[in-house]
Design an enzyme around this catalytic site. Structure first.
Site, short mmCIF file in Angstrom:
data_model
loop_
_atom_site.label_atom_id
_atom_site.label_comp_id
_atom_site.label_asym_id
_atom_site.label_seq_id
_atom_site.Cartn_x
_atom_site.Cartn_y
_atom_site.Cartn_z
N ASN A 9 0.88 -1.18 0.00
CA ASN A 9 0.00 0.00 0.00
C ASN A 9 0.91 1.22 0.00
O ASN A 9 1.52 1.55 1.01
CB ASN A 9 -0.88 -0.03 1.27
CG ASN A 9 -1.67 1.26 1.46
OD1 ASN A 9 -1.78 2.07 0.54
ND2 ASN A 9 -2.23 1.44 2.66
N LYS A 11 0.07 4.26 -0.28
CA LYS A 11 -0.55 5.47 0.26
C LYS A 11 -0.32 6.64 -0.71
O LYS A 11 -0.37 6.43 -1.92
CB LYS A 11 -0.01 5.75 1.66
CG LYS A 11 -0.08 4.49 2.53
CD LYS A 11 0.14 4.74 3.98
CE LYS A 11 0.00 3.40 4.72
NZ LYS A 11 0.07 3.54 6.16
N HIS A 96 -9.56 1.54 5.04
CA HIS A 96 -8.27 1.69 5.72
C HIS A 96 -8.45 2.67 6.89
O HIS A 96 -9.21 3.64 6.78
CB HIS A 96 -7.22 2.19 4.74
CG HIS A 96 -5.83 2.14 5.30
ND1 HIS A 96 -5.37 3.09 6.19
CD2 HIS A 96 -4.83 1.25 5.13
CE1 HIS A 96 -4.12 2.77 6.53
NE2 HIS A 96 -3.77 1.67 5.91
N GLU A 98 -6.72 5.04 7.87
CA GLU A 98 -6.44 6.44 7.54
C GLU A 98 -7.64 7.09 6.85
O GLU A 98 -7.90 8.28 7.03
CB GLU A 98 -5.17 6.53 6.67
CG GLU A 98 -3.91 6.29 7.51
CD GLU A 98 -2.73 5.70 6.77
OE1 GLU A 98 -2.72 5.69 5.53
OE2 GLU A 98 -1.79 5.23 7.46
N GLU A 165 -5.47 -4.72 10.82
CA GLU A 165 -4.45 -3.70 10.99
C GLU A 165 -4.68 -2.94 12.30
O GLU A 165 -5.48 -1.99 12.33
CB GLU A 165 -4.48 -2.71 9.82
CG GLU A 165 -4.19 -3.33 8.48
CD GLU A 165 -3.54 -2.34 7.53
OE1 GLU A 165 -2.45 -2.64 7.04
OE2 GLU A 165 -4.09 -1.25 7.31
N GLY A 171 2.65 2.34 10.69
CA GLY A 171 3.63 3.41 10.50
C GLY A 171 4.38 3.81 11.77
O GLY A 171 5.03 4.85 11.81
N SER A 204 3.47 -2.08 10.31
CA SER A 204 4.93 -2.17 10.48
C SER A 204 5.51 -3.53 10.09
O SER A 204 6.42 -4.03 10.75
CB SER A 204 5.32 -1.80 11.91
OG SER A 204 4.98 -0.44 12.17
P1 PGA Z 1 2.90 0.35 7.58
O1 PGA Z 1 1.43 0.59 6.99
O2 PGA Z 1 3.38 -0.96 7.00
O3 PGA Z 1 3.71 1.52 7.10
O4 PGA Z 1 2.78 0.27 9.05
C1 PGA Z 1 0.52 -0.47 6.82
C2 PGA Z 1 -0.79 0.04 6.27
O5 PGA Z 1 -1.20 1.17 6.60
O6 PGA Z 1 -1.46 -0.65 5.48
#
Ligand code: PGA
Length: 241
Positions: A9, A11, A96, A98, A165, A171, A204
């Protein structure tokens, strides 16, 4: 048989030239990747258009990071299923954290997006997971159960992937213990009517924890943010041992 799904992903990262540069480095690392692993890149819309023209039927599949519930209409800033499938997109991330946190996505709109994605032949990757406060107060399981119960109303579980998640692990460099992710994913599976839905872990995921994560019996794959931006690091994840 449950499918193994490794999805990146991106983003809101990478211009078209950066995306092409990535593709060059990444595809050359996939020659030994076992056939049965589904490799997906969920990239910004501008990069989707470009990558779909440059992949030439290779083994990487494309995913969007969202999809609207209508086919067309006055919805500034949104994208529809037919716009995605026309350029060969196969998957779409829906819900997601976010999107839920910064753009007011609710379980109701997530549900509408999931059903629309399926109607147009896209496989949605539904994201669920708890906040740090919910985890600390022992509400993780009930929160996820609520998300699933609402998000999946009228959704065909034969054409679906789910990503667990935990928001506090996204992140932050703070991964959920793989055994704990395994436990929650088992719990998610117990709430589904199709036991073969691939359920991924996200938060992560890095080259140095992927082998441990994929060794867990309930975990069918990963959704990778930061570590999917660099060809060698995402290739190491895709080619986990
Ligand atoms: P990350 O993000 O691997 O940077 O923690 C995962 C995600 O948001 O799908």
């Amino acid at each position: 048989m449950r499918k193994i799904v490794i999805a990146g992903n991106w983003k809101m990262y990478k211009t078209q030239s950066e995306a092409l540069e990535f593709l060059k480095g990444f595809t050359s690392c996939l020659t030994e990747t076992p056939e049965e692993r589904e490799v997906i890149l969920c990239v910004p819309f501008t990069a989707l258009t470009l990558l779909s023209k440059n992949m030439h039927g290779g083994r990487v599949m494309l995913g969007a990071q969202n999809v609207h519930w209508e086919e067309s209409g006055a919805y500034t800033g949104e994208i529809s299923g037919p716009m995605l499938t026309e350029i060969g997109v196969r998957y779409a991330i829906v819900g997601h954290s976010e999107r839920r946190q910064y753009f007011g996505e609710t379980d109701e709109t997530v549900n509408m997006r999931l059903r629309a994605a399926q109607q147009h032949g896209l496989i949605p990757i539904l994201c669920v997971g708890e906040s740090l406060r919910q985890r600390e107060e022992g509400e993780a399981e009930s929160h996820i159960a609520f998300q699933l119960a609402t998000d999946l109303i009228g959704v065909d579980q034969q054409k679906l992937a789910i990503a667990y998640e935990p928001i506090w692990a996204i992140g932050t460099g703070r991964t959920c213990e793989s055994t704990d992710a395994n436990r929650i994913i088992g719990l998610i599976r117990s709430k589904l009517n199709n036991p073969d839905v691939p359920i991924l872990y996200g938060g992560s995921v890095k080259p140095d924890n992927i082998d441990d994560i994929m060794a867990q019996p309930e975990i069918d794959g990963v959704l990778v943010g930061g570590a999917s931006l660099e060809p060698a690091s995402f290739a190491r994840i895709v080619n986990y041992k």
